[in-house]
Design an enzyme around this catalytic site. Sequence first.
Site, PDB file in Angstrom:
ATOM      1  N   ALA A  32     -58.352  26.794  73.127  1.00  0.00           N
ATOM      2  CA  ALA A  32     -57.914  26.209  74.408  1.00  0.00           C
ATOM      3  C   ALA A  32     -56.439  26.571  74.582  1.00  0.00           C
ATOM      4  O   ALA A  32     -55.581  25.712  74.768  1.00  0.00           O
ATOM      5  CB  ALA A  32     -58.147  24.712  74.455  1.00  0.00           C
ATOM      6  N   HIS A  37     -49.069  28.223  72.613  1.00  0.00           N
ATOM      7  CA  HIS A  37     -49.682  29.077  71.586  1.00  0.00           C
ATOM      8  C   HIS A  37     -49.180  30.525  71.734  1.00  0.00           C
ATOM      9  O   HIS A  37     -48.863  31.186  70.751  1.00  0.00           O
ATOM     10  CB  HIS A  37     -51.209  29.089  71.725  1.00  0.00           C
ATOM     11  CG  HIS A  37     -51.859  27.754  71.535  1.00  0.00           C
ATOM     12  ND1 HIS A  37     -52.467  27.071  72.555  1.00  0.00           N
ATOM     13  CD2 HIS A  37     -52.003  26.979  70.431  1.00  0.00           C
ATOM     14  CE1 HIS A  37     -52.974  25.943  72.087  1.00  0.00           C
ATOM     15  NE2 HIS A  37     -52.703  25.856  70.810  1.00  0.00           N
ATOM     16  N   GLY A 147     -45.742  25.425  65.728  1.00  0.00           N
ATOM     17  CA  GLY A 147     -44.990  24.856  66.838  1.00  0.00           C
ATOM     18  C   GLY A 147     -44.327  23.535  66.468  1.00  0.00           C
ATOM     19  O   GLY A 147     -44.957  22.678  65.828  1.00  0.00           O
ATOM     20  N   GLN A 148     -43.088  23.372  66.904  1.00  0.00           N
ATOM     21  CA  GLN A 148     -42.369  22.116  66.644  1.00  0.00           C
ATOM     22  C   GLN A 148     -43.069  20.919  67.290  1.00  0.00           C
ATOM     23  O   GLN A 148     -42.898  19.784  66.873  1.00  0.00           O
ATOM     24  CB  GLN A 148     -40.934  22.212  67.167  1.00  0.00           C
ATOM     25  CG  GLN A 148     -40.081  21.034  66.709  1.00  0.00           C
ATOM     26  CD  GLN A 148     -38.815  20.861  67.505  1.00  0.00           C
ATOM     27  OE1 GLN A 148     -38.135  21.837  67.794  1.00  0.00           O
ATOM     28  NE2 GLN A 148     -38.499  19.631  67.874  1.00  0.00           N
ATOM     29  N   ASP A 150     -45.859  19.893  66.843  1.00  0.00           N
ATOM     30  CA  ASP A 150     -46.515  19.138  65.769  1.00  0.00           C
ATOM     31  C   ASP A 150     -45.561  19.089  64.577  1.00  0.00           C
ATOM     32  O   ASP A 150     -45.785  19.754  63.558  1.00  0.00           O
ATOM     33  CB  ASP A 150     -47.848  19.800  65.412  1.00  0.00           C
ATOM     34  CG  ASP A 150     -48.783  19.837  66.608  1.00  0.00           C
ATOM     35  OD1 ASP A 150     -49.431  18.833  66.878  1.00  0.00           O
ATOM     36  OD2 ASP A 150     -48.815  20.876  67.303  1.00  0.00           O
ATOM     37  N   MET A 184     -46.754  21.045  76.477  1.00  0.00           N
ATOM     38  CA  MET A 184     -48.071  21.676  76.662  1.00  0.00           C
ATOM     39  C   MET A 184     -48.970  21.296  75.499  1.00  0.00           C
ATOM     40  O   MET A 184     -48.523  21.276  74.347  1.00  0.00           O
ATOM     41  CB  MET A 184     -47.923  23.183  76.738  1.00  0.00           C
ATOM     42  CG  MET A 184     -47.250  23.628  77.996  1.00  0.00           C
ATOM     43  SD  MET A 184     -47.163  25.408  78.079  1.00  0.00           S
ATOM     44  CE  MET A 184     -46.332  25.585  79.646  1.00  0.00           C
TER      45      MET A 184
HETATM   46  P1  AMP Z   1     -53.388  23.639  68.034  1.00  0.00           P
HETATM   47  O1  AMP Z   1     -54.271  24.662  68.653  1.00  0.00           O
HETATM   48  O2  AMP Z   1     -53.093  22.483  68.918  1.00  0.00           O
HETATM   49  O3  AMP Z   1     -53.832  23.266  66.653  1.00  0.00           O
HETATM   50  O4  AMP Z   1     -51.974  24.341  67.839  1.00  0.00           O
HETATM   51  C1  AMP Z   1     -51.846  25.575  67.178  1.00  0.00           C
HETATM   52  C2  AMP Z   1     -50.380  25.859  66.996  1.00  0.00           C
HETATM   53  O5  AMP Z   1     -49.739  25.890  68.262  1.00  0.00           O
HETATM   54  C3  AMP Z   1     -49.665  24.765  66.176  1.00  0.00           C
HETATM   55  O6  AMP Z   1     -48.711  25.379  65.326  1.00  0.00           O
HETATM   56  C4  AMP Z   1     -48.993  23.946  67.244  1.00  0.00           C
HETATM   57  O7  AMP Z   1     -47.851  23.254  66.804  1.00  0.00           O
HETATM   58  C5  AMP Z   1     -48.624  25.022  68.256  1.00  0.00           C
HETATM   59  N1  AMP Z   1     -48.406  24.434  69.586  1.00  0.00           N
HETATM   60  C6  AMP Z   1     -49.233  23.574  70.245  1.00  0.00           C
HETATM   61  N2  AMP Z   1     -48.669  23.184  71.406  1.00  0.00           N
HETATM   62  C7  AMP Z   1     -47.459  23.801  71.476  1.00  0.00           C
HETATM   63  C8  AMP Z   1     -46.394  23.800  72.422  1.00  0.00           C
HETATM   64  N3  AMP Z   1     -46.451  23.080  73.540  1.00  0.00           N
HETATM   65  N4  AMP Z   1     -45.304  24.568  72.165  1.00  0.00           N
HETATM   66  C9  AMP Z   1     -45.221  25.305  71.019  1.00  0.00           C
HETATM   67  N5  AMP Z   1     -46.191  25.350  70.094  1.00  0.00           N
HETATM   68  C10 AMP Z   1     -47.292  24.608  70.305  1.00  0.00           C
END
Ligand code: AMP
Length: 280
Positions: A32, A37, A147-148, A150, A184
């Site tokens: 998603a 990302h 990403g910061q 998380d 986001m």
């Molecule tokens: P996820 O798909 O939510 O597990 O996120 C995958 C990676 O994308 C993780 O390292 C997250 O911290 C990073 N990420 C998610 N949202 C953001 C954002 N808004 N800005 C920067 N990195 C993000």
Amino acid sequence: MIIYKKVIDISVFIESTRRINDSIGFVPTMGALHQGHLSLIEESKKDCNLTVCSIFVNPTQFNDKSDFEKYPVTLEADIALLESVGCDVLFIPTVREIYPDNNIDYYDLGLLEEILEGKYRSGHFQGVCQIVSRLLDVVRPSIVFVGQKDYQQCMVIKKLIQIKGIDASVVICPTKREFTGLAMSSRNVRLSVDGKVAATAIYKSLLFVKESISYLLLNDVKEQVETALFKNGFSQIDYVELCDATSLKPITYWDSTTPIVVLIAATIEGVRLIDNLVIS
Ligand code: AMP
């Protein structure tokens, strides 16, 4: 972009490519995809010869079954987005491919697992470690881009790499936000238009903490934030916490010489959102 579904196939590819590409950047995701990302992919492309992204909605990190079931899946759009930013390799394994047996490793994460997300999402970080560990074994990257957004997860991944004793570094990329300030997140698609506007109260609260911490008492700051979040339609607040930016230990008073991070987790329209801001 080459797409792999099987561990064996991507492993063979990685083995052969390591002789030519000495720096492999890795971006683990749950799909998603959004600009947040993609910013990690772009960062990896700047620093590494080869960029690998994975998409895997990891069941073992969801403590809430309905959150897992409702997690958005948009694979075709994700592939198009990854191609648009020049991602080299995409790994989309099945659950069986990742967890072929019932062997579950345990990782001693100490305090990291007891506070904040660790406290409110029991078992979540063990699940994160299980999937990231398996992916690291397969991709064997030089750098993992996270990403910061998380914040605590970034620290968990750093700790995991230390526990595994592998030679990979972690690059933490800034949080990408909507123009409204809302961080986001793949979960934002579950918010209504009004909900998205109301949810900006989280970022406004983070800015309020930054602005008021030097002249208000910590408890008053937290109380004002909680009142503002409830007023904007949040139904539950798990935490509004101020922590040491390095150890993540909650602070009891503000000392302007130590960098801190403000972290918020709160639910609106049934969607649990997290965000943070570093104050240095
Ligand atoms: P996820 O798909 O939510 O597990 O996120 C995958 C990676 O994308 C993780 O390292 C997250 O911290 C990073 N990420 C998610 N949202 C953001 C954002 N808004 N800005 C920067 N990195 C993000």
